[in-house]
Design an enzyme around this catalytic site. Structure first.
Site, PDB file in Angstrom:
ATOM      1  N   LYS A  31       1.288  -1.270  -0.063  1.00 57.82           N
ATOM      2  CA  LYS A  31      -0.287  -0.179   0.211  1.00 57.82           C
ATOM      3  C   LYS A  31       0.582   1.603  -0.010  1.00 57.82           C
ATOM      4  CE  LYS A  31      -2.619   1.755   3.596  1.00 57.82           C
ATOM      5  NZ  LYS A  31      -2.504   3.637   3.665  1.00 57.82           N
ATOM      6  N   ASP A  58      -2.534   4.427  -2.118  1.00 56.24           N
ATOM      7  CA  ASP A  58      -4.224   5.074  -1.596  1.00 56.24           C
ATOM      8  C   ASP A  58      -3.967   6.274  -1.706  1.00 56.24           C
ATOM      9  OD1 ASP A  58      -5.993   4.895   0.688  1.00 56.24           O
ATOM     10  OD2 ASP A  58      -4.728   4.585   2.167  1.00 56.24           O
ATOM     11  N   LYS A  60      -7.653   7.469  -1.175  1.00 53.40           N
ATOM     12  CA  LYS A  60      -8.534   8.596  -1.071  1.00 53.40           C
ATOM     13  C   LYS A  60      -9.371   9.787  -1.987  1.00 53.40           C
ATOM     14  CE  LYS A  60      -8.061   6.568   3.682  1.00 53.40           C
ATOM     15  NZ  LYS A  60      -6.766   6.745   3.346  1.00 53.40           N
ATOM     16  N   ASP A  63     -13.607  14.914  -5.080  1.00 52.88           N
ATOM     17  CA  ASP A  63     -13.493  16.098  -6.037  1.00 52.88           C
ATOM     18  C   ASP A  63     -14.902  16.368  -6.690  1.00 52.88           C
ATOM     19  OD1 ASP A  63     -12.416  18.297  -7.740  1.00 52.88           O
ATOM     20  OD2 ASP A  63     -11.085  18.412  -7.346  1.00 52.88           O
ATOM     21  N   PRO A  65     -17.065  15.012 -10.371  1.00 53.86           N
ATOM     22  CA  PRO A  65     -16.742  13.375 -11.191  1.00 53.86           C
ATOM     23  C   PRO A  65     -16.159  13.944 -11.753  1.00 53.86           C
ATOM     24  CG  PRO A  65     -19.188  14.278 -10.158  1.00 53.86           C
ATOM     25  CD  PRO A  65     -18.547  15.556  -9.858  1.00 53.86           C
ATOM     26  N   THR A 120     -12.051   6.164  10.269  1.00 55.50           N
ATOM     27  CA  THR A 120     -11.827   5.393  11.528  1.00 55.50           C
ATOM     28  C   THR A 120     -11.536   6.649  12.321  1.00 55.50           C
ATOM     29  OG1 THR A 120     -10.396   4.327  10.839  1.00 55.50           O
ATOM     30  CG2 THR A 120     -11.934   3.101  10.705  1.00 55.50           C
ATOM     31  N   GLY A 209       0.304  -2.679   9.071  1.00 52.58           N
ATOM     32  CA  GLY A 209       1.255  -1.461   8.817  1.00 52.58           C
ATOM     33  C   GLY A 209       2.406  -1.900   9.837  1.00 52.58           C
ATOM     34  N   ARG A 210       2.137  -1.403  10.471  1.00 53.89           N
ATOM     35  CA  ARG A 210       3.287  -1.810  11.915  1.00 53.89           C
ATOM     36  C   ARG A 210       3.552  -3.706  12.521  1.00 53.89           C
ATOM     37  NH1 ARG A 210       1.191   3.285  14.986  1.00 53.89           N
ATOM     38  NH2 ARG A 210      -0.433   2.775  13.999  1.00 53.89           N
TER      39      ARG A 210
END
Ligand code: C5P
Length: 231
Positions: A31, A58, A60, A63, A65, A120, A209-210
């Site tokens: 990612k 990633d 995200k 804006d 369309p 989240t 990730g970590r």
């Protein structure tokens, strides 16, 4: 399709390559997020693809369309395998995004397009008092997922705890961060699950990730995630 995606939250190509030197046999899903992409640019993505890594880009997008469509065309040309946008941009934005990816792929494999429902990091309080959304978080996530499916997207990013709702939707995948190997620190994640639990809950992809990037032996940690999640 089930797979483990390593969240490569590094600040430069050098740091990323030092980490990737751990992987000589496997070519994991990587990612690449905003930090790395805005530092190193699109050539990083094409270079990783040439080296055989699968890429979840990633960024995200959010804006109007037309702008999202034209941007997605360019992302498809980079050969990414998964990319994403915010479902809160609306159904028309999501439809145009998908169309952009199809056009950019030019008959080749169209990247999977997934939607972020609610971040989240957004609390129930912020949802109501800052964003003025009166529906509950669960209802908002469900509605945004339904919008994404209506728009022809492939799935959503969500917590593994929400994966069972998504697993009930036809041909719709969940990409779930918030994963820790047993015994690892949760760090700043509020709710974490192990790869095994995420698998039991029906996640399609886990983003780790970590637990891998911070491990003493990243390759062993990655292999453990694969063993628990994919089997
Ligand atoms: O290190 P850790 O496993 O917590 O990393 C999780 C990754 O997933 C990070 O790149 C983070 O930005 C991303 N992510 C997340 N929660 C979301 C969406 C993305 O943790 N809702």
């Amino acid at each position: 399709m089930k797979d483990v995606i390593i969240a490569c939250d590094f600040s430069s190509r050098l740091e990323l390559n030092t980490f990737l030197a751990n992987f000589t046999e496997e070519k994991p899903y990587i990612k690449v997020g905003m930090e790395l992409f805005y530092k190193e640019g699109p050539t990083l993505v094409t270079e990783l693809k040439e080296r055989g890594f699968k890429i979840f880009l990633d960024l995200k997008l959010y804006d109007i369309p037309n702008t999202v469509k034209r941007t997605m065309r360019n992302l498809a040309k980079l050969g990414v395998d998964i990319t994403n946008l915010h479902a809160s941009g609306g159904i028309e934005m999501m439809k145009q995004a998908k169309q952009g990816l199809i056009e950019g792929a030019k008959g080749g494999k169209t990247p999977l397009l997934i939607a972020v429902t609610q971040l989240t990091s957004t609390s129930d309080f912020a949802l109501k008092d800052e964003l003025l959304i009166n529906a509950s978080m669960a209802d908002t996530v469900k509605k945004y997922a339904e919008n994404a499916q209506l728009a022809g997207l492939d799935g959503v990013v969500c917590s593994p705890l929400e994966a069972p709702i998504i697993a009930k939707m036809d041909n719709f995948i969940s990409v779930t961060p918030g994963i820790r190997l047993a015994g690892d620190s949760a760090d700043d994640q509020m709710r974490v699950t192990t790869p095994k639990i995420a698998s039991d809950l029906g996640s399609t992809f886990i983003v780790v990730g970590r637990s891998i990037t911070g491990a003493t032996n990243p390759l062993a940690a990655y292999r453990q995630c694969i063993a628990e999640f994919v089997g």
